[in-house]
Write an enzyme that holds these catalytic residues in place. Sequence first.
Site, PDB file in Angstrom:
ATOM      1  N   HIS A  22      66.324  41.466  42.110  1.00 36.85           N
ATOM      2  CA  HIS A  22      66.842  41.418  43.489  1.00 36.85           C
ATOM      3  C   HIS A  22      65.817  42.042  44.445  1.00 36.85           C
ATOM      4  O   HIS A  22      66.160  42.815  45.336  1.00 36.85           O
ATOM      5  CB  HIS A  22      68.194  42.116  43.585  1.00 36.85           C
ATOM      6  CG  HIS A  22      69.322  41.324  42.988  1.00 36.85           C
ATOM      7  ND1 HIS A  22      70.137  40.505  43.731  1.00 36.85           N
ATOM      8  CD2 HIS A  22      69.737  41.187  41.709  1.00 36.85           C
ATOM      9  CE1 HIS A  22      71.028  39.917  42.938  1.00 36.85           C
ATOM     10  NE2 HIS A  22      70.790  40.320  41.696  1.00 36.85           N
ATOM     11  N   TYR A  66      69.010  50.384  35.744  1.00 39.24           N
ATOM     12  CA  TYR A  66      68.674  50.605  37.150  1.00 39.24           C
ATOM     13  C   TYR A  66      67.816  51.860  37.303  1.00 39.24           C
ATOM     14  O   TYR A  66      66.877  51.908  38.102  1.00 39.24           O
ATOM     15  CB  TYR A  66      69.944  50.768  37.987  1.00 39.24           C
ATOM     16  CG  TYR A  66      70.671  49.497  38.328  1.00 39.24           C
ATOM     17  CD1 TYR A  66      70.597  48.369  37.515  1.00 39.24           C
ATOM     18  CD2 TYR A  66      71.468  49.419  39.458  1.00 39.24           C
ATOM     19  CE1 TYR A  66      71.289  47.217  37.827  1.00 39.24           C
ATOM     20  CE2 TYR A  66      72.166  48.268  39.782  1.00 39.24           C
ATOM     21  CZ  TYR A  66      72.072  47.175  38.959  1.00 39.24           C
ATOM     22  OH  TYR A  66      72.766  46.029  39.270  1.00 39.24           O
TER      23      TYR A  66
END
Length: 344
Positions: free
Chosen positions: A62, A333
């Site tokens: 992303h 993440y």
Amino acid sequence: MTSNMSAGEFSGTHRLQKWMLAGVLALGAPLGMAAEAEVTPDQVVSAIEGVFGVTPGQRRNHIKGTCAAGEFVGDAKAAAAYSRSALFSGKAVPVVARFSLAGGNPKAPDVAKSARGMALEFSLPKGESQHMTMLNTPVFGAAQPRTFLDMMVAMKPDPATGKPDPEKIKAFKASHPDNLAQADFLANNNPPLSYANSAYFGIHTFKFVNRANQTTLVRWRFVPQEGEKRLSDAELKSMPPNFLEQALIDRTKPGPLRWDMVIALGEPGDPVDDPTLAWPANRKEVKVGTLTIFSAMPQQGAACEKINFDPLVLSDGIEPTNDPILLFRSPAYATSFAKRMGGM
């Protein structure tokens, strides 16, 4: 690494440690031996880098995104039966948002038939935070981290052609049926005309806990008040490669954008720990709040740029399930975050 983390990443430390331990166990690693898990965050992040390359200091996935700012007002009366979270106090909660395209290519065209994301950081009273990381697909493309890793491996470009090997992609699809539902959705639904005209789904099942410590299984989504609109087949061919960011910025200038937060209430037998399986459409739904976006801006130097939108940053009254993808996202993440904050 910690000196660059947002305040939200420090909230709920005890709960976060407990949930990450659950993630290790869910992946089959012996207690205290996370490095020996079947799939590690380093493996997944490295595989993503193998597909898209590395843009130093930027997200691995992303990567192409736009920042926005707004507020959330929960419906205290409607939500009280399900969650005690301060998110639903009825008072305005400041929000930092990020809209994005899936993948690690910063030059990906905005007409690509890939997922769109909306990530939110809610700044609650007493320094508490709540994160929500959502997609515009109602299901995810992997039930286990292994599927996601295998997909990235299959997508790695062949040095001879610069493109993925079609046979590897074919073999991946044949051996990973849990990838098919999201892939079919993306293939059969054109991308949204605008970030503003898309619904965004929480993908995972979460536990809402009320003041009586009663637990309700829910799945949430954010529904645009301006309606969902998709690009036509003609627009897919004619739109420029970069239009989503400016369209969002321009749209917020005359007035705010709004999404309704809607929760679906689970019933016995509904899949809880598999984000590739949708719940039946007839589940009871409750509107529990409204997100308002006042402004949008390029991400460089803006508030969303350095936030790690860890989906396990949860406020009291909202808890994770044992969904292995949800529990794996947090350490994955963190791995990506550490790399980009280190300028890698």
